[in-house]
Design an enzyme around this catalytic site. Sequence first.
Site, PDB file in Angstrom:
ATOM      1  N   ASP A 291     -40.722 -11.958 -31.428  1.00  0.00           N
ATOM      2  CA  ASP A 291     -39.864 -12.268 -30.423  1.00  0.00           C
ATOM      3  C   ASP A 291     -38.628 -13.111 -30.668  1.00  0.00           C
ATOM      4  O   ASP A 291     -37.895 -13.863 -29.821  1.00  0.00           O
ATOM      5  CB  ASP A 291     -40.942 -13.370 -29.345  1.00  0.00           C
ATOM      6  CG  ASP A 291     -41.650 -12.563 -28.322  1.00  0.00           C
ATOM      7  OD1 ASP A 291     -41.199 -11.208 -28.233  1.00  0.00           O
ATOM      8  OD2 ASP A 291     -42.617 -13.053 -27.689  1.00  0.00           O
TER       9      ASP A 291
ATOM     10  N   HIS B 145     -44.370  -9.445 -35.688  1.00  0.00           N
ATOM     11  CA  HIS B 145     -45.716 -10.059 -35.629  1.00  0.00           C
ATOM     12  C   HIS B 145     -46.314  -9.725 -36.771  1.00  0.00           C
ATOM     13  O   HIS B 145     -46.441  -8.627 -37.509  1.00  0.00           O
ATOM     14  CB  HIS B 145     -46.490  -9.501 -34.535  1.00  0.00           C
ATOM     15  CG  HIS B 145     -47.674 -10.056 -33.943  1.00  0.00           C
ATOM     16  ND1 HIS B 145     -48.867 -10.353 -34.822  1.00  0.00           N
ATOM     17  CD2 HIS B 145     -47.980 -10.863 -32.965  1.00  0.00           C
ATOM     18  CE1 HIS B 145     -49.722 -11.040 -34.464  1.00  0.00           C
ATOM     19  NE2 HIS B 145     -49.420 -11.346 -33.019  1.00  0.00           N
TER      20      HIS B 145
ATOM     21  N   LYS C  18     -34.746  -9.421 -32.235  1.00  0.00           N
ATOM     22  CA  LYS C  18     -34.294  -8.122 -33.058  1.00  0.00           C
ATOM     23  C   LYS C  18     -34.164  -6.896 -32.396  1.00  0.00           C
ATOM     24  O   LYS C  18     -32.987  -6.285 -32.311  1.00  0.00           O
ATOM     25  CB  LYS C  18     -35.455  -8.007 -34.119  1.00  0.00           C
ATOM     26  CG  LYS C  18     -35.805  -9.098 -34.852  1.00  0.00           C
ATOM     27  CD  LYS C  18     -36.921  -8.728 -36.174  1.00  0.00           C
ATOM     28  CE  LYS C  18     -38.284  -8.604 -35.604  1.00  0.00           C
ATOM     29  NZ  LYS C  18     -38.834  -9.883 -35.250  1.00  0.00           N
TER      30      LYS C  18
HETATM   31  N1  LIG Z   1     -31.900 -15.267 -23.154  1.00  0.00           N
HETATM   32  C1  LIG Z   1     -32.040 -14.102 -23.910  1.00  0.00           C
HETATM   33  N2  LIG Z   1     -33.358 -13.630 -24.087  1.00  0.00           N
HETATM   34  C2  LIG Z   1     -33.514 -12.869 -25.467  1.00  0.00           C
HETATM   35  C3  LIG Z   1     -32.067 -12.461 -25.971  1.00  0.00           C
HETATM   36  N3  LIG Z   1     -32.816 -11.869 -27.064  1.00  0.00           N
HETATM   37  C4  LIG Z   1     -33.728 -11.399 -26.834  1.00  0.00           C
HETATM   38  N4  LIG Z   1     -34.519 -12.099 -25.730  1.00  0.00           N
HETATM   39  C5  LIG Z   1     -35.864 -12.259 -25.371  1.00  0.00           C
HETATM   40  O1  LIG Z   1     -36.798 -12.699 -26.253  1.00  0.00           O
HETATM   41  C6  LIG Z   1     -37.796 -11.633 -26.205  1.00  0.00           C
HETATM   42  C7  LIG Z   1     -38.262 -10.952 -27.325  1.00  0.00           C
HETATM   43  O2  LIG Z   1     -37.178 -10.125 -27.625  1.00  0.00           O
HETATM   44  P1  LIG Z   1     -37.047  -8.840 -28.579  1.00  0.00           P
HETATM   45  O3  LIG Z   1     -35.987  -8.355 -28.772  1.00  0.00           O
HETATM   46  O4  LIG Z   1     -38.366  -7.923 -28.180  1.00  0.00           O
HETATM   47  O5  LIG Z   1     -37.802  -9.460 -29.944  1.00  0.00           O
HETATM   48  P2  LIG Z   1     -38.058  -8.898 -31.221  1.00  0.00           P
HETATM   49  O6  LIG Z   1     -37.714  -9.915 -32.343  1.00  0.00           O
HETATM   50  O7  LIG Z   1     -37.805  -7.617 -31.209  1.00  0.00           O
HETATM   51  O8  LIG Z   1     -39.958  -8.898 -31.288  1.00  0.00           O
HETATM   52  P3  LIG Z   1     -40.952  -8.314 -32.030  1.00  0.00           P
HETATM   53  O9  LIG Z   1     -40.165  -6.997 -32.415  1.00  0.00           O
HETATM   54  O10 LIG Z   1     -42.034  -8.222 -31.327  1.00  0.00           O
HETATM   55  O11 LIG Z   1     -40.891  -9.126 -33.341  1.00  0.00           O
HETATM   56  C8  LIG Z   1     -37.635 -10.853 -25.032  1.00  0.00           C
HETATM   57  O12 LIG Z   1     -38.260 -11.629 -23.658  1.00  0.00           O
HETATM   58  C9  LIG Z   1     -36.156 -10.690 -24.835  1.00  0.00           C
HETATM   59  O13 LIG Z   1     -35.865 -10.581 -23.601  1.00  0.00           O
HETATM   60  C10 LIG Z   1     -31.182 -13.136 -25.655  1.00  0.00           C
HETATM   61  O14 LIG Z   1     -29.935 -12.816 -26.444  1.00  0.00           O
HETATM   62  N5  LIG Z   1     -30.981 -14.142 -24.684  1.00  0.00           N
HETATM   63 MG   LIG Z   2     -38.815  -5.774 -31.569  1.00  0.00          MG
END
Ligand SMILES: Nc1nc2c(ncn2[C@@H]2O[C@H](COP(=O)(O)OP(=O)(O)OP(=O)(O)O)[C@@H](O)[C@H]2O)c(=O)[nH]1
Ligand SMILES: [Mg+2]
Length: 615
Positions: free
Chosen positions: A12, A63, A15
């Site tokens: 989360d 994760h 990425k």
């Molecule tokens: N406010 C805000 N929220 C963000 C931003 N980037 C990501 N998010 C939020 O953070 C959460 C996780 O984002 P992802 O891009 O799915 O995170 P991830 O690192 O890919 O997560 P995993 O692949 O499961 O490890 C989501 O609800 C996004 O909307 C940002 O720049 N600003």
């Molecule tokens: Mg991801």
Amino acid sequence: MAKLIGTAGHVDHGKTTLIRALTGIDADRLPEEKQRGMTIDIGFAYLDLPRVGRVSIVDVPGHERFITNMLVGALGIDVAMLCVAADESVMPQTREHLQILELLPVDKLVVALTRADLADQETREIATAEVEELIASTRFGSAQIVPVSAHKGEGIEELLGLLEEALLESDQPSRGPWYLPIDRVFAVKGHGCVVTGTLAQGEVKVGEIAYVEPGRREVRIRGIHSHEQQLEKSEKGKRTALNLGGVKVEEIHRGQAVGAPGALFETTVIDARIRWVEQARHGVRVRVSIGSEEAIGRMFLNEVEPDVVQLRLESPVACALHQPLIVRRYSPPDVLAGGRVLVPQAKIRRKSEAPTLVHESGSEEDAILEVVAAAPSGVMTDEICRVLGKTPQALGDTFESLVRGGKLKGFAGLWLTSEAFDSASERLIEALKGQHEATPQQSSVPREKVLHAAKLPWQGKPLDRILAHLAAEDRVVVSGTTIRDPNFAISLSPKQQALLERVKEGLEKEGVNVPGSLELARALAVPVQAIDEIVRLGLQAGELVRVADGIVYTLRQIEELKETVRKISGGKPFAAAQFRDAVGTTRKYAIPLLEYFDQIRFTTRTGDMRMLNER
Ligand SMILES: Nc1nc2c(ncn2[C@@H]2O[C@H](COP(=O)(O)OP(=O)(O)OP(=O)(O)O)[C@@H](O)[C@H]2O)c(=O)[nH]1
Ligand SMILES: [Mg+2]
């Protein structure tokens, strides 16, 4: 060579969202990923950068449950983009992923302080300080940290610039033939089997023959795609889809790899040079991530080379020389070590036994010489290839040039350095002389006896070739499975010599129609066994000649018979009957004699006639 960008970071931490902001591509392709808002498996995107062209990006899950998939992605990347949420700062998988990147041949790291819009200035500063502290102790200590907001667009341009910079600076040499760890397999209507992965090294072209390992399945590259473009070739670092001919989708699975002939080995025992995160005990049960596979096995330590471990796996994997790998404890699955493959098909050895190491930087010629020199009585081609992680085809030219240069000698697949061969053959001749001394009444010694005495393990075809080589140099005389020193003559006791003289007299008395051993025994009043024995010694001593079973002549008789042949031939072809009549015998003696003369090349037979070879 193309470079691969890969993400890393805690779950989360933004990425996948950042990749979408950078490229417009959603790397979360699985319905379950979209539904849960979480990356499960690796995903892909690409960027077109003005100074480097199109680059592939691999997105990994954060994760901890999906760390195995993260490793599949991380094992191919050149430039890492570590995402740390500005509002959450460093978390467990931030550390774990960084640790993994450090063990892998990742060249450059850029840190994106994501979700920056959710953090005020003070929170950003705390996160930045924590990240700085974290990377300070790693080899990525000088990495840039840039706050970004995928939602608001802050820092995106700057991040793109930093990535481009890192790509330009990253310098991964690509040595060796191409291979591609398979991370997806699917069927395309009308095209059949398609596999995707990151090309790990080299260059693949349409039309090439390749092998899928484990399983050594031969396939043909029918087509190449990369990021929706159809290509004639693809190169290291590119996300690549290969359309494979000669194989069905059901026969291929993730975890296998496909590669040029000679690139991949099927193996269960790997020697690897690693860096430790946590020193483990000898024989610990481990998970080994290599290519797109995770294999279970045990890790064995080495007392001589503490950075070299042996991985013995429970099931075969595809493996290439210098391929990166990560070793984790079986349970709990903590990262223990990571490094590169040193010997893809290693030989099982004890803890105290030094592994066969070849200078990883030297030339191929030096590497071969090093392996061969380590085995004074020779080493087989397979073994050299196994140690060097190369196929016989790949090393063929190098062997040839070493032979031409006089540095190496080869005998039906057994290789020795020229010095080693000289000293080994010297030992063999010495041992042969020793055997002659021990058994002076035997003109020839069984070769096994000589090899045993010389402590040489040669056998089979290589042994035949070596003896033929020594025979050609007049250093041994080979007859069947026995050998003899060309200068050796057997010595008979006075008693034996006396009996031999009587046998010779007995033979010569009857002229060409020589008696057999039974008749000789009767005539000389000696047991037939004694006659057979002395005839054998006489033959070995070169005083008698066996023309056929039970027909033996003295040397003088043979000379006389040759003289007769010279007379009747007079430079012209002659018939067997002429010879028979001239020496006054029957076919029983005439034919074996003539055949013997043919055999020693005194005469040559053409049809019914014979010619004298002398002039
Ligand atoms: N406010 C805000 N929220 C963000 C931003 N980037 C990501 N998010 C939020 O953070 C959460 C996780 O984002 P992802 O891009 O799915 O995170 P991830 O690192 O890919 O997560 P995993 O692949 O499961 O490890 C989501 O609800 C996004 O909307 C940002 O720049 N600003
Ligand atoms: Mg991801």
